[in-house]
Design a protein around this motif. Structure first.
Motif, PDB file in Angstrom:
ATOM      1  N   LEU A  78       0.835  -1.204   0.000  1.00  0.00           N
ATOM      2  CA  LEU A  78       0.000   0.000   0.000  1.00  0.00           C
ATOM      3  C   LEU A  78       0.866   1.249   0.000  1.00  0.00           C
ATOM      4  N   GLY A  79       1.949   1.247   0.752  1.00  0.00           N
ATOM      5  CA  GLY A  79       2.828   2.412   0.795  1.00  0.00           C
ATOM      6  C   GLY A  79       3.377   2.775  -0.570  1.00  0.00           C
ATOM      7  N   ARG A  80       3.764   1.759  -1.352  1.00  0.00           N
ATOM      8  CA  ARG A  80       4.298   2.039  -2.694  1.00  0.00           C
ATOM      9  C   ARG A  80       3.244   2.677  -3.592  1.00  0.00           C
ATOM     10  N   GLU A  81       2.009   2.214  -3.502  1.00  0.00           N
ATOM     11  CA  GLU A  81       0.963   2.797  -4.353  1.00  0.00           C
ATOM     12  C   GLU A  81       0.623   4.214  -3.894  1.00  0.00           C
ATOM     13  N   LEU A  82       0.700   4.465  -2.597  1.00  0.00           N
ATOM     14  CA  LEU A  82       0.461   5.825  -2.109  1.00  0.00           C
ATOM     15  C   LEU A  82       1.578   6.767  -2.534  1.00  0.00           C
ATOM     16  N   LEU A  83       2.813   6.268  -2.562  1.00  0.00           N
ATOM     17  CA  LEU A  83       3.928   7.094  -3.048  1.00  0.00           C
ATOM     18  C   LEU A  83       3.753   7.415  -4.530  1.00  0.00           C
ATOM     19  N   ALA A  84       3.268   6.441  -5.315  1.00  0.00           N
ATOM     20  CA  ALA A  84       3.008   6.699  -6.729  1.00  0.00           C
ATOM     21  C   ALA A  84       1.901   7.735  -6.891  1.00  0.00           C
ATOM     22  N   ASP A  93      -0.733  15.994 -12.086  1.00  0.00           N
ATOM     23  CA  ASP A  93      -1.478  15.124 -13.005  1.00  0.00           C
ATOM     24  C   ASP A  93      -2.732  14.638 -12.290  1.00  0.00           C
ATOM     25  N   ALA A  94      -3.772  15.461 -12.312  1.00  0.00           N
ATOM     26  CA  ALA A  94      -5.004  15.133 -11.584  1.00  0.00           C
ATOM     27  C   ALA A  94      -5.671  13.886 -12.147  1.00  0.00           C
ATOM     28  N   GLU A  95      -5.604  13.711 -13.457  1.00  0.00           N
ATOM     29  CA  GLU A  95      -6.251  12.547 -14.067  1.00  0.00           C
ATOM     30  C   GLU A  95      -5.618  11.245 -13.576  1.00  0.00           C
ATOM     31  N   ASP A  96      -4.298  11.192 -13.553  1.00  0.00           N
ATOM     32  CA  ASP A  96      -3.617   9.991 -13.072  1.00  0.00           C
ATOM     33  C   ASP A  96      -3.878   9.794 -11.583  1.00  0.00           C
ATOM     34  N   ALA A  97      -3.905  10.893 -10.834  1.00  0.00           N
ATOM     35  CA  ALA A  97      -4.166  10.791  -9.401  1.00  0.00           C
ATOM     36  C   ALA A  97      -5.557  10.221  -9.137  1.00  0.00           C
ATOM     37  N   ASP A 298      -7.515  21.176  -5.671  1.00  0.00           N
ATOM     38  CA  ASP A 298      -6.593  21.540  -4.603  1.00  0.00           C
ATOM     39  C   ASP A 298      -5.630  20.373  -4.397  1.00  0.00           C
ATOM     40  N   LEU A 299      -4.611  20.297  -5.245  1.00  0.00           N
ATOM     41  CA  LEU A 299      -3.699  19.158  -5.204  1.00  0.00           C
ATOM     42  C   LEU A 299      -2.783  19.198  -3.989  1.00  0.00           C
ATOM     43  N   ALA A 300      -2.498  20.388  -3.471  1.00  0.00           N
ATOM     44  CA  ALA A 300      -1.666  20.494  -2.274  1.00  0.00           C
ATOM     45  C   ALA A 300      -2.380  19.870  -1.071  1.00  0.00           C
ATOM     46  N   GLU A 301      -3.659  20.153  -0.948  1.00  0.00           N
ATOM     47  CA  GLU A 301      -4.434  19.567   0.143  1.00  0.00           C
ATOM     48  C   GLU A 301      -4.551  18.055  -0.035  1.00  0.00           C
ATOM     49  N   ALA A 302      -4.699  17.618  -1.284  1.00  0.00           N
ATOM     50  CA  ALA A 302      -4.759  16.186  -1.564  1.00  0.00           C
ATOM     51  C   ALA A 302      -3.458  15.501  -1.166  1.00  0.00           C
ATOM     52  N   ARG A 303      -2.352  16.142  -1.476  1.00  0.00           N
ATOM     53  CA  ARG A 303      -1.034  15.603  -1.126  1.00  0.00           C
ATOM     54  C   ARG A 303      -0.880  15.500   0.385  1.00  0.00           C
ATOM     55  N   SER A 304      -1.396  16.473   1.111  1.00  0.00           N
ATOM     56  CA  SER A 304      -1.308  16.474   2.565  1.00  0.00           C
ATOM     57  C   SER A 304      -2.086  15.313   3.172  1.00  0.00           C
ATOM     58  N   ALA A 305      -3.235  14.997   2.580  1.00  0.00           N
ATOM     59  CA  ALA A 305      -4.042  13.891   3.101  1.00  0.00           C
ATOM     60  C   ALA A 305      -3.295  12.569   3.006  1.00  0.00           C
ATOM     61  N   ILE A 306      -2.578  12.361   1.904  1.00  0.00           N
ATOM     62  CA  ILE A 306      -1.833  11.108   1.737  1.00  0.00           C
ATOM     63  C   ILE A 306      -0.566  11.120   2.580  1.00  0.00           C
ATOM     64  N   SER A 307       0.075  12.269   2.687  1.00  0.00           N
ATOM     65  CA  SER A 307       1.272  12.356   3.525  1.00  0.00           C
ATOM     66  C   SER A 307       0.974  11.987   4.968  1.00  0.00           C
ATOM     67  N   SER A 308      -0.232  12.305   5.428  1.00  0.00           N
ATOM     68  CA  SER A 308      -0.591  11.969   6.807  1.00  0.00           C
ATOM     69  C   SER A 308      -0.600  10.460   7.028  1.00  0.00           C
ATOM     70  N   LEU A 309      -0.916   9.691   5.971  1.00  0.00           N
ATOM     71  CA  LEU A 309      -0.887   8.233   6.087  1.00  0.00           C
ATOM     72  C   LEU A 309       0.537   7.700   6.089  1.00  0.00           C
ATOM     73  N   LEU A 310       1.387   8.311   5.297  1.00  0.00           N
ATOM     74  CA  LEU A 310       2.753   7.812   5.147  1.00  0.00           C
ATOM     75  C   LEU A 310       3.666   8.230   6.289  1.00  0.00           C
ATOM     76  N   GLU A 311       3.364   9.376   6.911  1.00  0.00           N
ATOM     77  CA  GLU A 311       4.299   9.927   7.893  1.00  0.00           C
ATOM     78  C   GLU A 311       3.676  10.166   9.256  1.00  0.00           C
TER      79      GLU A 311
END
Length: 319
Positions: A78-84, A93-97, A298-311
């Motif tokens: 799961l961590g690898r897919e979250l990093l991707a 790249d919102a479409e890929d995200a 809001d990709l910055a906020e999206a990034r923060s949500a995933i970072s909270s899982l990883l860190e």
């Protein structure tokens, strides 16, 4: 048995039961050691918060299939897919995200039931063989079987595994109109169980005529899996039954096929081995929040949500 692991750590393997272990822990504490739970130890020593959560969930894994999936997550699937996903967000790249988020959320239903079993509830008219069918699916006599209608009053549950997936099967009271307060209470209990079910199974007797009350019950649970039990008996010819899975709890006819259909409806297409699967409510909530942020651009906020899982949530000081 004491095994020195490093210059600052050692393992003590205890035998003799809880009293012996407790005595050793007390002696160590009296010597200046600090006692922590295994959950705390895992949280501080796992490679990341997801691995720690997977190790904790492994303690409650009921089948080898579930354990293998959780081991994949502990190993970083799961961590690898979250990093991707984070990489897609960093590239704007919102479409890929969104594609990656939807794949992970599509596996969330399976992930949520790795430790918490799927709930399957059987209901139907009285004396159609629900309890016998529960016993046949489980492979052992858990529910009481008797030819008298109304034998099952309280909800009877059992935990089993179908194709390696943990499943809780609930056998409810027979569904029939009555002024008996006990029967009314049984119907109310069955209704609550059905409302919480991941899959409802309506069981009918294929050797009986189809009735108006059967039709009302079917209309009330239009998405349920219909089972026509007692298929070893002659089919009643006058009032044809709706399509359903023919089974015989007495002979075992169709029971294996019914189990396969239950798994198909619950799990669908099983996730491929080694893939990332969100298995904790925090992970699923973060992915949903991330998706909402991506939709809002809001990709910055999206990034923060995933970072909270990883860190987030890790304890920094080792024990």
């Amino acid at each position: 048995m004491v095994c020195v692991r490093t210059a600052t750590s050692a393992e003590i393997h205890c035998h003799g039961g809880e009293m012996a272990v407790g005595r050793i822990l007390r002696l160590l504490a009296e010597s200046g050691c600090r006692t922590v739970s295994w959950q705390q130890w895992v949280a501080r020593h796992a490679s990341d918060p997801i691995a720690a959560a997977a190790h904790r969930a492994l303690a409650d894994a009921r089948t080898l299939r579930v354990a293998a999936i959780l081991l994949d997550q502990a190993g970083g699937a799961l961590g690898r897919e979250l990093l991707a996903l984070c990489d897609a967000l960093d590239r704007n790249d919102a479409e890929d995200a969104l594609r990656r988020i939807d794949i992970l959320l599509g596996r969330a239903q399976v992930g949520r039931h790795l430790v918490e079993p799927w709930r399957v509830v059987l209901t139907g008219p009285p004396n159609v063989g629900k309890s016998s069918l529960v016993n046949a699916l489980a492979g052992y006599p858990r529910a009481i079987v008797h030819p008298s209608p109304g034998t099952t009053r309280d909800v009877v549950t059992l935990n089993t595994a179908l194709d390696g997936w943990p499943v809780e099967i609930a056998d409810t009271a027979g569904w029939w109109a009555s002024d008996d307060p006990l029967q009314v209470a049984s119907m109310e209990s069955a209704t609550r169980q059905l409302a919480q079910a991941d899959l409802a199974i309506l069981v009918f007797d294929s050797s009986r005529p189809w009735s108006e009350s059967d039709q009302r019950l079917l209309a009330r649970h239009a998405h349920a899996l219909v089972v026509l039990n007692k298929a070893d008996l002659p089919v009643y010819p006058a009032c044809p039954h709706p399509p359903g899975w023919p089974t015989s709890a007495r002979t075992g006819q169709g029971v294996a096929e019914l189990a396969e259909e239950i798994v198909r409806r619950l799990v669908g297409e099983p996730p491929p081995p080694g893939c990332g699967i969100p298995f904790a409510s925090q992970q699923i909530a973060a992915l949903r929040a991330c998706r909402a942020s991506v939709v809002r651009k809001d990709l910055a906020e999206a990034r923060s949500a995933i970072s909270s899982l990883l860190e987030g949530g890790r304890e920094k000081n080792p024990v």
